[in-house]
Design a protein around this motif. Structure first.
Motif, PDB file in Angstrom:
ATOM      1  N   LEU A 140       2.159   8.247  12.288  1.00 41.82           N
ATOM      2  CA  LEU A 140       0.961   8.797  11.651  1.00 41.82           C
ATOM      3  C   LEU A 140       1.018   8.554  10.144  1.00 41.82           C
ATOM      4  CD1 LEU A 140      -0.743  12.168  12.435  1.00 41.82           C
ATOM      5  CD2 LEU A 140      -0.184  11.618  10.063  1.00 41.82           C
ATOM      6  N   ILE A 141      -0.055   7.989   9.607  1.00 44.78           N
ATOM      7  CA  ILE A 141      -0.181   7.756   8.168  1.00 44.78           C
ATOM      8  C   ILE A 141      -1.349   8.598   7.666  1.00 44.78           C
ATOM      9  CG2 ILE A 141      -0.655   6.052   6.362  1.00 44.78           C
ATOM     10  CD1 ILE A 141       0.598   3.931   8.192  1.00 44.78           C
ATOM     11  N   HIS A 142      -1.088   9.436   6.678  1.00 47.43           N
ATOM     12  CA  HIS A 142      -2.108  10.351   6.157  1.00 47.43           C
ATOM     13  C   HIS A 142      -2.229  10.114   4.649  1.00 47.43           C
ATOM     14  CE1 HIS A 142      -3.865  14.715   6.235  1.00 47.43           C
ATOM     15  NE2 HIS A 142      -4.737  13.807   5.818  1.00 47.43           N
ATOM     16  N   LYS A 143      -3.193   9.258   4.273  1.00 46.54           N
ATOM     17  CA  LYS A 143      -3.404   8.926   2.865  1.00 46.54           C
ATOM     18  C   LYS A 143      -4.672   9.549   2.312  1.00 46.54           C
ATOM     19  CE  LYS A 143      -3.238   4.414   3.324  1.00 46.54           C
ATOM     20  NZ  LYS A 143      -3.220   2.981   2.964  1.00 46.54           N
ATOM     21  N   TYR A 144      -5.698   9.666   3.150  1.00 45.44           N
ATOM     22  CA  TYR A 144      -7.011  10.094   2.682  1.00 45.44           C
ATOM     23  C   TYR A 144      -7.396  11.426   3.310  1.00 45.44           C
ATOM     24  CZ  TYR A 144      -7.386   5.154   1.360  1.00 45.44           C
ATOM     25  OH  TYR A 144      -7.167   3.914   0.820  1.00 45.44           O
ATOM     26  N   ALA A 201       2.871  13.886  16.355  1.00 46.57           N
ATOM     27  CA  ALA A 201       1.661  13.460  15.654  1.00 46.57           C
ATOM     28  C   ALA A 201       0.457  14.283  16.100  1.00 46.57           C
ATOM     29  CB  ALA A 201       1.410  11.977  15.891  1.00 46.57           C
ATOM     30  N   LEU A 202       0.369  14.550  17.399  1.00 42.06           N
ATOM     31  CA  LEU A 202      -0.748  15.342  17.916  1.00 42.06           C
ATOM     32  C   LEU A 202      -0.683  16.785  17.424  1.00 42.06           C
ATOM     33  CD1 LEU A 202      -0.705  13.856  21.512  1.00 42.06           C
ATOM     34  CD2 LEU A 202      -2.523  13.519  19.814  1.00 42.06           C
ATOM     35  N   LEU A 217       0.814  -1.214   0.000  1.00 44.28           N
ATOM     36  CA  LEU A 217       0.000   0.000   0.000  1.00 44.28           C
ATOM     37  C   LEU A 217       0.849   1.266   0.000  1.00 44.28           C
ATOM     38  CD1 LEU A 217      -2.829  -1.069   2.480  1.00 44.28           C
ATOM     39  CD2 LEU A 217      -2.561  -1.555   0.033  1.00 44.28           C
ATOM     40  N   GLU A 218       2.173   1.085  -0.098  1.00 47.60           N
ATOM     41  CA  GLU A 218       3.115   2.212  -0.152  1.00 47.60           C
ATOM     42  C   GLU A 218       2.903   3.182   1.004  1.00 47.60           C
ATOM     43  OE1 GLU A 218       2.904   3.892  -4.078  1.00 47.60           O
ATOM     44  OE2 GLU A 218       3.418   1.984  -5.058  1.00 47.60           O
ATOM     45  N   GLU A 219       2.731   2.607   2.197  1.00 46.89           N
ATOM     46  CA  GLU A 219       2.468   3.440   3.375  1.00 46.89           C
ATOM     47  C   GLU A 219       3.687   4.247   3.794  1.00 46.89           C
ATOM     48  OE1 GLU A 219      -1.142   1.312   5.721  1.00 46.89           O
ATOM     49  OE2 GLU A 219       0.848   0.469   6.094  1.00 46.89           O
ATOM     50  N   ALA A 220       4.874   3.767   3.426  1.00 48.93           N
ATOM     51  CA  ALA A 220       6.082   4.502   3.795  1.00 48.93           C
ATOM     52  C   ALA A 220       6.111   5.898   3.184  1.00 48.93           C
ATOM     53  CB  ALA A 220       7.317   3.718   3.360  1.00 48.93           C
ATOM     54  N   ASP A 221       5.358   6.094   2.108  1.00 48.64           N
ATOM     55  CA  ASP A 221       5.343   7.394   1.441  1.00 48.64           C
ATOM     56  C   ASP A 221       4.340   8.363   2.053  1.00 48.64           C
ATOM     57  OD1 ASP A 221       7.185   6.352  -0.361  1.00 48.64           O
ATOM     58  OD2 ASP A 221       5.646   5.738  -1.801  1.00 48.64           O
ATOM     59  N   HIS A 222       3.612   7.917   3.072  1.00 48.71           N
ATOM     60  CA  HIS A 222       2.534   8.753   3.615  1.00 48.71           C
ATOM     61  C   HIS A 222       2.655   8.916   5.133  1.00 48.71           C
ATOM     62  CE1 HIS A 222       0.368   8.742  -0.230  1.00 48.71           C
ATOM     63  NE2 HIS A 222       0.719   7.473  -0.325  1.00 48.71           N
ATOM     64  N   GLN A 223       3.888   9.017   5.626  1.00 51.29           N
ATOM     65  CA  GLN A 223       4.117   9.196   7.056  1.00 51.29           C
ATOM     66  C   GLN A 223       4.821  10.533   7.296  1.00 51.29           C
ATOM     67  OE1 GLN A 223       5.273   5.723   9.512  1.00 51.29           O
ATOM     68  NE2 GLN A 223       5.377   4.574   7.595  1.00 51.29           N
ATOM     69  N   PRO A 224       4.047  11.609   7.404  1.00 51.50           N
ATOM     70  CA  PRO A 224       4.667  12.921   7.608  1.00 51.50           C
ATOM     71  C   PRO A 224       5.382  13.041   8.942  1.00 51.50           C
ATOM     72  CG  PRO A 224       2.283  13.059   7.834  1.00 51.50           C
ATOM     73  CD  PRO A 224       2.581  11.695   7.313  1.00 51.50           C
ATOM     74  N   VAL A 225       4.896  12.321   9.955  1.00 46.85           N
ATOM     75  CA  VAL A 225       5.582  12.251  11.248  1.00 46.85           C
ATOM     76  C   VAL A 225       5.490  10.814  11.747  1.00 46.85           C
ATOM     77  CG1 VAL A 225       5.121  14.658  11.847  1.00 46.85           C
ATOM     78  CG2 VAL A 225       3.514  12.887  12.556  1.00 46.85           C
ATOM     79  N   LYS A 226       6.335  10.473  12.690  1.00 50.40           N
ATOM     80  CA  LYS A 226       6.386   9.109  13.197  1.00 50.40           C
ATOM     81  C   LYS A 226       5.050   8.706  13.814  1.00 50.40           C
ATOM     82  CE  LYS A 226       9.335   6.063  15.962  1.00 50.40           C
ATOM     83  NZ  LYS A 226      10.580   5.974  16.756  1.00 50.40           N
TER      84      LYS A 226
END
Length: 340
Positions: free
Chosen positions: A109-113, A152-153, A98-107
């Motif tokens: 947290l995954i922001h795809k949608y 993340a917060l 799902l290429e989640e490594a490309d959507h982690q702006p901070v440790k």
């Protein structure tokens, strides 16, 4: 509602049980022990050990109790028993499908949608499903300590378009209630957040996880609460699971279920129909039916899209619309799940 349903930490007989932490610590983590406990012949050991070397097994006793002995094709066993097929590396099956490594702006947290983010609340799981799309996920690099959660917060606080926080993992409910209560309290203070979603398999594999400590912090949040369970077969839903669902509903939780369409486990109309009916009996609405993500080690579970569509079309003849899960695939880079 009967009183013995809402008393966490007891079976409906009223007898005390081991805590969920104790049950998790006693989970089977040796493929030879799993085969021995279920009376499987030695022919399964080599494949089980080979798969285990790539992705360790973890099977709690509460889940094991639902698997009959000497039944290597049992649909619950096939979800947790490693096979030699896991060592195959067919083209297109990768470690980060799902290429989640490309959507982690901070440790953490995954922001795809749009409008929602996913928080890796725990790296641990109570059961290691053999088709897991995160079986290669670098949790050591992506799971914050309490002091590291502030980044993340802060990210959530700064983006007022985010309305929903999704706790995931691993399994978020593998974290302690003290840690989860603290995290949800922080989320509560972010005024633009409306919903708290929890993706978990723990109430299914160790139903005693839905104890009073969990219910306390769930009851106290201002956020709308959604728990998305992960159940693939009706045999996974025993009375203890039904009781756990009842306890969650009593504190205002909306219960949904997502399943994965798995070769040899639930890839037929009768099983899928029975699953939806059994879910609804337990107060849970079917939500998604995922096709297998192309993660390395899980190719033998794949059901082709054409066959999956045929199954779902046939399922329409057996279920009312509100019990029909939505057949989807997650495609990296797209703004939402892709209906099939």
């Amino acid at each position: 509602m009967q009183e013995n349903i809402i008393i966490a930490g007891q079976h409906t007989s009223g007898q005390p049980t081991a805590s969920w932490q104790q049950q998790l610590s006693r989970a089977i983590r040796d493929p030879a022990v799993l085969c021995q406990r279920l009376g499987l012949s030695d022919q399964w050991l080599a494949g089980a050990d080979a798969g285990h070397q790539l992705f360790e097994i973890c099977v709690p006793e509460a889940y094991l109790a639902r698997i009959p002995p000497n039944a290597p094709d049992d649909p619950l066993l096939r979800q947790v028993l490693p096979l030699g097929d896991e060592t195959l590396t067919p083209p297109g099956y990768v470690t980060d499908p799902l290429e989640e490594a490309d959507h982690q702006p901070v440790k953490g947290l995954i922001h795809k949608y749009a409008n929602r983010v996913l928080l890796i609340a725990s790296p641990a799981c109570a059961i290691n499903c053999r088709y897991c799309f995160r079986r290669h996920f670098p949790y050591s690099e992506s799971s914050p300590s309490r002091s590291q959660w502030h980044a993340a917060l802060d990210y959530l606080q700064a983006d007022n378009t985010i309305q929903e926080a999704i706790l995931s993992g691993g399994d978020p409910l593998a974290a302690s209630d003290r840690q989860l209560a603290w995290l949800v309290e922080q989320l509560d203070s972010i005024v633009h957040l409306k919903r708290l979603r929890i993706h978990t398999r723990l109430p299914v594999v160790i139903p005693d996880r839905v104890d009073n400590a969990l219910l306390d912090w769930l009851a106290n949040t201002r956020l709308q609460k959604v728990v998305v369970l992960h159940i693939n077969h009706p045999n996974e839903i025993d009375q203890a699971v039904v009781d756990a669902c009842a306890r969650l509903k009593q504190v205002g939780v909306t219960l949904l279920n997502q399943s994965v369409l798995l070769r040899g486990i639930n890839d037929n109309v009768s099983t899928l129909a029975a699953l939806s009916e059994r879910l609804f009996d337990a107060g849970v609405l079917p939500y998604y039916l995922h096709v297998v993500d192309p993660v390395q080690g899980a190719a033998h579970f794949d059901v082709p899209d054409s066959e999956a569509k045929t199954l779902v079309n046939q399922l329409l003849e057996h279920l009312p619309g509100f019990l029909m899960p939505r057949l989807v695939r997650e495609v990296p880079g797209r703004a939402s799940k892709t209906p099939l």
